[in-house]
Design a protein around this motif. Structure first.
Motif, short mmCIF file in Angstrom:
data_model
loop_
_atom_site.label_atom_id
_atom_site.label_comp_id
_atom_site.label_asym_id
_atom_site.label_seq_id
_atom_site.Cartn_x
_atom_site.Cartn_y
_atom_site.Cartn_z
N SER A 74 0.82 -1.30 -0.06
CA SER A 74 0.03 0.16 -0.16
C SER A 74 1.00 1.15 -0.06
O SER A 74 0.26 2.36 -0.09
CB SER A 74 -0.90 0.00 1.11
OG SER A 74 -0.28 -0.02 2.50
N GLY A 75 2.10 1.07 0.11
CA GLY A 75 3.06 2.45 0.32
C GLY A 75 3.35 2.53 -1.36
O GLY A 75 3.39 1.89 -2.15
N GLN A 76 4.32 3.68 -1.37
CA GLN A 76 4.87 4.03 -2.59
C GLN A 76 5.91 3.15 -3.23
O GLN A 76 5.81 2.87 -4.27
CB GLN A 76 5.69 5.54 -2.55
CG GLN A 76 4.76 6.53 -1.91
CD GLN A 76 5.50 7.90 -1.75
OE1 GLN A 76 5.74 8.68 -2.73
NE2 GLN A 76 6.03 8.17 -0.61
N LEU A 77 6.92 2.65 -2.29
CA LEU A 77 7.72 1.64 -2.84
C LEU A 77 7.17 0.11 -3.05
O LEU A 77 7.32 -0.34 -4.24
CB LEU A 77 8.83 1.57 -1.93
CG LEU A 77 10.18 0.69 -2.52
CD1 LEU A 77 10.88 1.31 -3.90
CD2 LEU A 77 11.28 0.66 -1.42
N GLY A 78 6.49 -0.42 -2.33
CA GLY A 78 6.02 -1.61 -2.43
C GLY A 78 5.17 -1.79 -3.67
O GLY A 78 5.19 -2.86 -4.31
N PHE A 79 4.30 -0.67 -3.83
CA PHE A 79 3.42 -0.69 -5.03
C PHE A 79 4.36 -0.70 -6.36
O PHE A 79 3.86 -1.46 -7.24
CB PHE A 79 2.65 0.60 -4.93
CG PHE A 79 1.90 0.85 -6.26
CD1 PHE A 79 0.46 0.15 -6.18
CD2 PHE A 79 2.01 1.46 -7.43
CE1 PHE A 79 -0.29 0.42 -7.17
CE2 PHE A 79 1.35 1.45 -8.56
CZ PHE A 79 0.00 1.20 -8.39
N ASP A 80 5.39 -0.04 -6.41
CA ASP A 80 6.15 0.21 -7.55
C ASP A 80 7.08 -1.21 -7.84
O ASP A 80 7.07 -1.57 -8.78
CB ASP A 80 6.98 1.28 -7.66
CG ASP A 80 6.40 2.36 -8.17
OD1 ASP A 80 5.49 2.10 -9.09
OD2 ASP A 80 6.78 3.78 -8.32
N VAL A 81 7.29 -1.66 -6.68
CA VAL A 81 8.41 -2.86 -6.79
C VAL A 81 7.32 -4.06 -7.28
O VAL A 81 7.74 -5.05 -8.36
CB VAL A 81 8.73 -3.23 -5.35
CG1 VAL A 81 9.22 -4.58 -5.28
CG2 VAL A 81 10.07 -2.58 -5.07
N VAL A 82 6.11 -4.26 -7.09
CA VAL A 82 5.39 -5.22 -7.38
C VAL A 82 5.00 -5.05 -8.73
O VAL A 82 4.98 -5.67 -9.66
CB VAL A 82 3.95 -5.33 -6.59
CG1 VAL A 82 2.86 -6.20 -7.45
CG2 VAL A 82 4.21 -5.85 -5.45
N ARG A 83 4.83 -3.57 -9.13
CA ARG A 83 4.30 -3.38 -10.64
C ARG A 83 5.58 -3.59 -11.55
O ARG A 83 5.40 -4.21 -12.79
CB ARG A 83 4.19 -2.05 -10.75
CG ARG A 83 3.62 -1.21 -12.05
CD ARG A 83 3.18 -0.07 -12.05
NE ARG A 83 4.24 1.22 -11.54
CZ ARG A 83 3.96 2.27 -11.95
NH1 ARG A 83 2.84 2.80 -12.16
NH2 ARG A 83 4.85 3.28 -11.49
N GLU A 84 6.83 -3.35 -11.15
CA GLU A 84 7.92 -3.85 -11.71
C GLU A 84 8.31 -4.96 -11.92
O GLU A 84 8.75 -5.63 -13.04
CB GLU A 84 9.19 -2.99 -11.29
CG GLU A 84 10.59 -3.08 -11.71
CD GLU A 84 10.70 -2.70 -13.05
OE1 GLU A 84 11.42 -3.44 -14.02
OE2 GLU A 84 10.17 -1.72 -13.47
N GLY A 85 8.03 -5.81 -11.05
CA GLY A 85 8.28 -7.11 -10.87
C GLY A 85 7.19 -7.99 -11.96
O GLY A 85 7.48 -8.81 -12.78
N LEU A 86 6.26 -7.71 -11.91
CA LEU A 86 5.13 -8.04 -12.81
C LEU A 86 5.45 -7.74 -14.22
O LEU A 86 5.13 -8.60 -15.22
CB LEU A 86 3.63 -7.63 -12.60
CG LEU A 86 2.94 -8.01 -11.17
CD1 LEU A 86 1.67 -7.24 -11.00
CD2 LEU A 86 2.69 -9.67 -11.26
N SER A 87 5.75 -6.53 -14.49
CA SER A 87 6.25 -6.31 -16.02
C SER A 87 7.29 -7.34 -16.65
O SER A 87 7.45 -7.27 -17.67
CB SER A 87 6.70 -4.82 -15.84
OG SER A 87 8.02 -4.48 -15.48
#
Length: 282
Positions: free
Chosen positions: A9-22
């Motif tokens: 739900s935070g800024q970094l966790g959100f983008d880490v998940v997004r990057e990994g999925l990509s």
């Protein structure tokens, strides 16, 4: 590779998940996990059986932490311990996201990874205690210290300044605290590269270049075409419950030495971020 990310739900966790999925990785987030509950952590981690854990979740309310010490400790220290123990049982890689606040903020030279820690606030103390736990309980680990984070998910300094610019023509901003803004979009790419490697250790990771908060604000308004005058003031003129380090400069030389690509210059990343914000509004 299956990666469990805390703090989605935070800024970094959100983008880490997004990057990994990509990148086609199997990313799992612990959306509803209370990391202060040992049994909950144990059951979730053993149910997921991740190959790696990127621990982004943290108590980050720096001022509130001074008076809410028990909760801050439980999240940043006890919660980290429960996750580390679960990772150890499964032999999963572990990455702990730490902070520039583990240093005392003295001097002007950028801190290197091996410099002695000396946190001046309770939040920084708990993050440092988390670092020590990771190192004492695991043989191999990643500790990544970051600073001045901004991302698309959640609140941050840039969003606050843009909101204030809607009805203000002048702002007083602290100009004697120096560091590096860090764009979570850039940082998440580095963290995924890192967790896929075996180049363990302590790293400093922030965007290239240094500035103070007033300079950062001026650049935000310049790029966003906001006509707001920024007045640089001292930390003493803007007292806060927790004392902030005046020097949060960190050397990223180790990233280069280990073959990782440094993050872009912070001004370039700010431009990218402001464009991302515009797309979100559409």
């Amino acid at each position: 590779m299956k990666i469990l990310v805390t703090g989605y739900s935070g800024q970094l966790g959100f983008d880490v998940v997004r990057e990994g999925l990509s990148r086609g990785l199997n990313m799992v987030s612990s959306k509803d996990l209370d990391i202060t509950k040992e049994q909950d952590v144990y059951h979730l981690v053993h149910e997921i059986k991740p190959d790696a854990i990127i621990h982004c979740a943290a108590y980050t309310a720096v001022d509130k932490a001074e008076d809410d010490q028990e909760n801050c400790w439980n999240v940043n220290v006890e919660g980290t311990k429960y996750l580390v123990n679960a990772a150890k049982e499964l032999n999963a890689k572990f990455m702990y996201i730490s902070t520039d606040y583990v240093f005392d903020g003295k001097g002007e030279a950028p801190f290197i990874e091996t410099d002695p820690s000396g946190p001046i606030g309770y939040y920084g103390l708990t993050k440092y205690e988390g670092e020590k736990l990771v190192q004492s309980l695991l043989e191999e680990w990643f500790i990544v210290r970051i600073s001045w984070v901004f991302g698309i998910n959640g609140n941050n300094f840039i969003k606050t300044m843009l909101r204030l610019a809607e009805n203000r023509t002048e702002l007083n901003v602290v100009g004697d605290q120096y560091g590096s803004p860090t764009y979570t979009y850039d940082l998440s790419r580095l963290l995924i590269d890192m967790i896929k490697s075996k180049k363990y250790g302590i790293y400093h990771a922030s965007n290239e270049g240094f500035c103070n908060w007033a300079q950062f604000t001026e650049e935000i308004f310049k790029q966003a075409n906001k006509n707001v005058t920024v007045h640089s003031i001292t930390s003493e003129e803007y007292p806060t419950r927790a004392v902030r380090p005046k020097n949060s400069r960190m050397s990223k030389q180790k990233l280069v030495e280990q073959g990782f690509v440094p993050l872009p210059n912070w001004q370039d990343s700010l431009k990218h971020y402001l464009n991302e914000l515009k797309q979100e509004v559409k």
